[in-house]
Scaffold this motif. Structure first.
Motif, PDB file in Angstrom:
ATOM      1  N   UNK A 185      -3.850   2.171  -8.712  1.00  0.00           N
ATOM      2  CA  UNK A 185      -4.750   2.882  -7.805  1.00  0.00           C
ATOM      3  C   UNK A 185      -6.051   3.164  -8.542  1.00  0.00           C
ATOM      4  N   UNK A 186      -7.123   2.495  -8.137  1.00  0.00           N
ATOM      5  CA  UNK A 186      -8.421   2.589  -8.817  1.00  0.00           C
ATOM      6  C   UNK A 186      -9.269   3.767  -8.333  1.00  0.00           C
ATOM      7  N   UNK A 187      -8.761   4.570  -7.423  1.00  0.00           N
ATOM      8  CA  UNK A 187      -9.552   5.680  -6.893  1.00  0.00           C
ATOM      9  C   UNK A 187      -9.650   6.820  -7.907  1.00  0.00           C
ATOM     10  N   UNK A 188     -10.680   7.622  -7.753  1.00  0.00           N
ATOM     11  CA  UNK A 188     -10.848   8.828  -8.560  1.00  0.00           C
ATOM     12  C   UNK A 188      -9.784   9.827  -8.107  1.00  0.00           C
ATOM     13  N   UNK A 189      -9.164  10.534  -9.067  1.00  0.00           N
ATOM     14  CA  UNK A 189      -8.060  11.436  -8.733  1.00  0.00           C
ATOM     15  C   UNK A 189      -8.403  12.442  -7.636  1.00  0.00           C
ATOM     16  N   UNK A 190      -9.599  13.005  -7.654  1.00  0.00           N
ATOM     17  CA  UNK A 190      -9.962  14.017  -6.654  1.00  0.00           C
ATOM     18  C   UNK A 190     -10.159  13.411  -5.267  1.00  0.00           C
ATOM     19  N   UNK A 191     -10.206  12.088  -5.197  1.00  0.00           N
ATOM     20  CA  UNK A 191     -10.418  11.405  -3.909  1.00  0.00           C
ATOM     21  C   UNK A 191      -9.133  10.819  -3.334  1.00  0.00           C
ATOM     22  N   UNK A 192      -7.992  11.184  -3.903  1.00  0.00           N
ATOM     23  CA  UNK A 192      -6.718  10.603  -3.463  1.00  0.00           C
ATOM     24  C   UNK A 192      -6.015  11.507  -2.461  1.00  0.00           C
ATOM     25  N   UNK A 193      -6.582  11.613  -1.277  1.00  0.00           N
ATOM     26  CA  UNK A 193      -5.992  12.435  -0.221  1.00  0.00           C
ATOM     27  C   UNK A 193      -4.787  11.734   0.408  1.00  0.00           C
ATOM     28  N   UNK A 194      -4.827  10.405   0.457  1.00  0.00           N
ATOM     29  CA  UNK A 194      -3.758   9.612   1.063  1.00  0.00           C
ATOM     30  C   UNK A 194      -3.086   8.755   0.001  1.00  0.00           C
ATOM     31  N   UNK A 195      -1.792   8.580   0.133  1.00  0.00           N
ATOM     32  CA  UNK A 195      -0.988   7.787  -0.788  1.00  0.00           C
ATOM     33  C   UNK A 195      -1.363   6.301  -0.663  1.00  0.00           C
ATOM     34  N   UNK A 196      -1.569   5.640  -1.793  1.00  0.00           N
ATOM     35  CA  UNK A 196      -1.940   4.217  -1.800  1.00  0.00           C
ATOM     36  C   UNK A 196      -0.884   3.364  -1.096  1.00  0.00           C
ATOM     37  N   UNK A 197       0.376   3.620  -1.382  1.00  0.00           N
ATOM     38  CA  UNK A 197       1.454   2.829  -0.768  1.00  0.00           C
ATOM     39  C   UNK A 197       1.436   3.001   0.754  1.00  0.00           C
ATOM     40  N   UNK A 198       1.186   4.221   1.223  1.00  0.00           N
ATOM     41  CA  UNK A 198       1.106   4.451   2.672  1.00  0.00           C
ATOM     42  C   UNK A 198      -0.010   3.624   3.295  1.00  0.00           C
ATOM     43  N   UNK A 199      -1.169   3.610   2.652  1.00  0.00           N
ATOM     44  CA  UNK A 199      -2.307   2.847   3.185  1.00  0.00           C
ATOM     45  C   UNK A 199      -1.984   1.357   3.218  1.00  0.00           C
ATOM     46  N   UNK A 200      -1.417   0.841   2.145  1.00  0.00           N
ATOM     47  CA  UNK A 200      -1.081  -0.588   2.095  1.00  0.00           C
ATOM     48  C   UNK A 200      -0.026  -0.948   3.134  1.00  0.00           C
ATOM     49  N   UNK A 201       0.946  -0.071   3.339  1.00  0.00           N
ATOM     50  CA  UNK A 201       1.981  -0.348   4.340  1.00  0.00           C
ATOM     51  C   UNK A 201       1.399  -0.301   5.755  1.00  0.00           C
ATOM     52  N   UNK A 202       0.487   0.634   6.015  1.00  0.00           N
ATOM     53  CA  UNK A 202      -0.159   0.701   7.331  1.00  0.00           C
ATOM     54  C   UNK A 202      -0.902  -0.607   7.606  1.00  0.00           C
ATOM     55  N   UNK A 203      -1.638  -1.097   6.611  1.00  0.00           N
ATOM     56  CA  UNK A 203      -2.373  -2.352   6.777  1.00  0.00           C
ATOM     57  C   UNK A 203      -1.401  -3.515   6.967  1.00  0.00           C
ATOM     58  N   UNK A 204      -0.358  -3.571   6.152  1.00  0.00           N
ATOM     59  CA  UNK A 204       0.616  -4.658   6.237  1.00  0.00           C
ATOM     60  C   UNK A 204       1.279  -4.689   7.617  1.00  0.00           C
ATOM     61  N   UNK A 205       1.742  -3.536   8.090  1.00  0.00           N
ATOM     62  CA  UNK A 205       2.401  -3.474   9.396  1.00  0.00           C
ATOM     63  C   UNK A 205       1.409  -3.805  10.511  1.00  0.00           C
ATOM     64  N   UNK A 206       0.186  -3.313  10.382  1.00  0.00           N
ATOM     65  CA  UNK A 206      -0.837  -3.619  11.385  1.00  0.00           C
ATOM     66  C   UNK A 206      -1.124  -5.106  11.489  1.00  0.00           C
ATOM     67  N   UNK A 207      -1.219  -5.761  10.341  1.00  0.00           N
ATOM     68  CA  UNK A 207      -1.451  -7.214  10.333  1.00  0.00           C
ATOM     69  C   UNK A 207      -0.254  -7.940  10.935  1.00  0.00           C
ATOM     70  N   UNK A 208       0.957  -7.493  10.591  1.00  0.00           N
ATOM     71  CA  UNK A 208       2.147  -8.106  11.183  1.00  0.00           C
ATOM     72  C   UNK A 208       2.168  -7.967  12.702  1.00  0.00           C
ATOM     73  N   UNK A 209       1.616  -6.869  13.199  1.00  0.00           N
ATOM     74  CA  UNK A 209       1.562  -6.643  14.648  1.00  0.00           C
ATOM     75  C   UNK A 209       0.430  -7.409  15.328  1.00  0.00           C
ATOM     76  N   UNK A 210      -0.388  -8.101  14.531  1.00  0.00           N
ATOM     77  CA  UNK A 210      -1.428  -8.948  15.109  1.00  0.00           C
ATOM     78  C   UNK A 210      -2.794  -8.307  15.216  1.00  0.00           C
TER      79      UNK A 210
END
Length: 154
Positions: free
Chosen positions: A12-37
């Motif tokens: 995770x290359x983000x600055x610690x104070x800017x990590x409001x959302x979990x990296x894995x959650x964001x990647x999974x949201x994108x992955x599932x969204x792409x799978x859904x078309x």
């Protein structure tokens, strides 16, 4: 190993104070969204917002669904080679055991429109456009597909 567990290996290359959302959650949201078309980050984020209760069963989402701008910033900071390596390792572990030696995995990549990032404030580094990679594999009479590709034929 699940895809979520595999995504934990991405730095995770983000600055610690800017990590409001979990990296894995964001990647999974994108992955599932792409799978859904869904083809844009805005569509993926809208889908995630509508499906928040279902996604919370599988993801932490401690601060809810990230905005589309947040998703773009996170994707722009991820090392593409590292993401590719993690995904290939996951695919080999998951599908390699079940597929024949001569099986073909078709991989396609797309650049997300308007995903370039020019930050303001402390971090003056601009980032290149975010990319989405989709894969299609067929084994045992079943086709697993991510993404969608439609072209006009003249």
């Amino acid at each position: 190993m699940t895809l979520q567990e595999s995504f934990k290996n991405i730095k995770d290359e983000r600055i610690d104070r800017c990590k409001k959302h979990n990296l894995v959650d964001i990647l999974m949201i994108v992955f599932v969204g792409v799978l859904c078309g869904y083809k844009s980050i805005e569509q993926i984020q809208f889908y995630a917002t509508l499906s928040e209760q279902t996604l919370k069963k599988y993801l932490k989402l401690e601060n809810g669904i990230p905005s589309s701008d947040t998703i773009l910033r996170v994707l722009a900071r991820i090392d593409a080679k590292q993401l590719e390596k993690v995904f290939i390792e996951y695919a080999r572990e998951t599908f390699g055991k079940n597929s024949a030696e001569n099986e073909v995995v078709a991989i396609d990549g797309k650049t997300i429109r308007r995903s370039e990032y020019t930050p303001t404030g402390e971090d003056k580094k601009s980032h290149k456009a975010a990319h989405v990679v989709s894969a299609q594999v067929a084994f045992s009479g079943c086709v697993l597909r991510a993404g969608e590709n439609r072209r006009k034929i003249k």
